[in-house]
Scaffold this active site. Structure first.
Site, PDB file in Angstrom:
ATOM      1  N   CYS A   1       0.869  -1.174   0.000  1.00 24.85           N
ATOM      2  CA  CYS A   1       0.000   0.000   0.000  1.00 24.85           C
ATOM      3  C   CYS A   1       0.908   1.226   0.000  1.00 24.85           C
ATOM      4  CB  CYS A   1      -0.993  -0.006   1.166  1.00 24.85           C
ATOM      5  SG  CYS A   1      -0.280   0.146   2.803  1.00 24.85           S
TER       6      CYS A   1
ATOM      7  N   ASN B   1       2.445   1.421   4.203  1.00 22.09           N
ATOM      8  CA  ASN B   1       2.786   0.184   4.928  1.00 22.09           C
ATOM      9  C   ASN B   1       2.551   0.284   6.434  1.00 22.09           C
ATOM     10  OD1 ASN B   1       5.679  -1.937   5.462  1.00 22.09           O
ATOM     11  ND2 ASN B   1       3.634  -2.585   4.913  1.00 22.09           N
TER      12      ASN B   1
ATOM     13  N   CYS C   1      -1.118   0.612   7.443  1.00 23.25           N
ATOM     14  CA  CYS C   1      -2.546   0.287   7.623  1.00 23.25           C
ATOM     15  C   CYS C   1      -2.925  -0.974   6.848  1.00 23.25           C
ATOM     16  CB  CYS C   1      -3.444   1.451   7.198  1.00 23.25           C
ATOM     17  SG  CYS C   1      -3.266   2.946   8.213  1.00 23.25           S
ATOM     18  N   ARG C   2      -3.163  -0.819   5.559  1.00 29.12           N
ATOM     19  CA  ARG C   2      -3.710  -1.913   4.759  1.00 29.12           C
ATOM     20  C   ARG C   2      -2.740  -3.072   4.561  1.00 29.12           C
ATOM     21  NH1 ARG C   2      -5.503   1.665  -0.241  1.00 29.12           N
ATOM     22  NH2 ARG C   2      -3.576   2.683   0.403  1.00 29.12           N
ATOM     23  N   SER C   3      -1.533  -2.792   4.101  1.00 28.89           N
ATOM     24  CA  SER C   3      -0.634  -3.907   3.779  1.00 28.89           C
ATOM     25  C   SER C   3      -0.164  -4.696   5.004  1.00 28.89           C
ATOM     26  CB  SER C   3       0.542  -3.452   2.910  1.00 28.89           C
ATOM     27  OG  SER C   3       1.287  -2.431   3.510  1.00 28.89           O
TER      28      SER C   3
ATOM     29  N   ASP D   1      -8.217   2.990   1.832  1.00 31.21           N
ATOM     30  CA  ASP D   1      -7.294   3.371   2.894  1.00 31.21           C
ATOM     31  C   ASP D   1      -8.096   3.842   4.111  1.00 31.21           C
ATOM     32  OD1 ASP D   1      -5.256   4.326   4.489  1.00 31.21           O
ATOM     33  OD2 ASP D   1      -4.295   5.486   2.896  1.00 31.21           O
TER      34      ASP D   1
END
Length: 158
Positions: A13, A16, A18-20, A130
């Site tokens: 993302c 690096n 939050c999402r990933s 996000d």
């Protein structure tokens, strides 16, 4: 390089945090539950260098903890080497995809298959939004979407 019979996936993302890292931690849990963790190398990274060395966002950590998952990940920026060593680079949105394709085109003979993680979502939610400017429920949505996508991805990659 991965050992014979091993496969590798890198979740990406923008930052690096939050999402990933959620995607990475959820994937690790799923492959462990399916007794195939010895067949997968898993990591996550950022396209940007903004958060290098930082732990995931506290809300991401709390979301994972609520589902019995711990992570010790520290944010890192993707490298040219990642395009040569990972089988899959799965990203979260069109901006990530565009940036990764551009960067990948600068790496000679890269092997990574670059895709949107959401392309595996059985509910057809292509983009993993996000949650950074959102609230806890937005992090929960990321978690749930990652679970759906990972199960479908693992099924397809058997």
């Amino acid at each position: 390089m991965a050992a014979e019979g091993m496969r590798s996936v890198l979740f990406v993302c923008l930052g690096n945090i939050c999402r990933s890292p959620i995607a990475e931690a959820v994937f690790r849990k799923l492959v462990t539950e399916q007794n195939i963790s010895d067949k997968w190398i898993t990591d996550s990274g950022a396209y940007s260098d903004w958060n290098v060395g930082l732990s995931p966002d506290a809300r991401a950590i709390n979301c994972l903890r609520d589902h019995g998952i711990n992570t010790s990940h520290k944010a890192r920026q993707i490298t040219n080497e990642d395009f040569l060593t990972f089988d899959y680079i799965l990203c979260m949105d069109e901006s990530n995809l565009r940036d990764l394709n551009r960067k990948g085109n600068q790496v000679k003979n890269y092997k990574a298959k670059i895709e949107l993680l959401g392309s595996y979502d059985p509910q057809k939610q292509l983009i993993i939004e996000d949650p950074y400017y959102g609230n806890d429920s937005d992090f929960e949505s990321v978690y749930e979407q990652c679970v759906r996508c990972h199960k479908a991805f693992l099924e397809k990659s058997r």
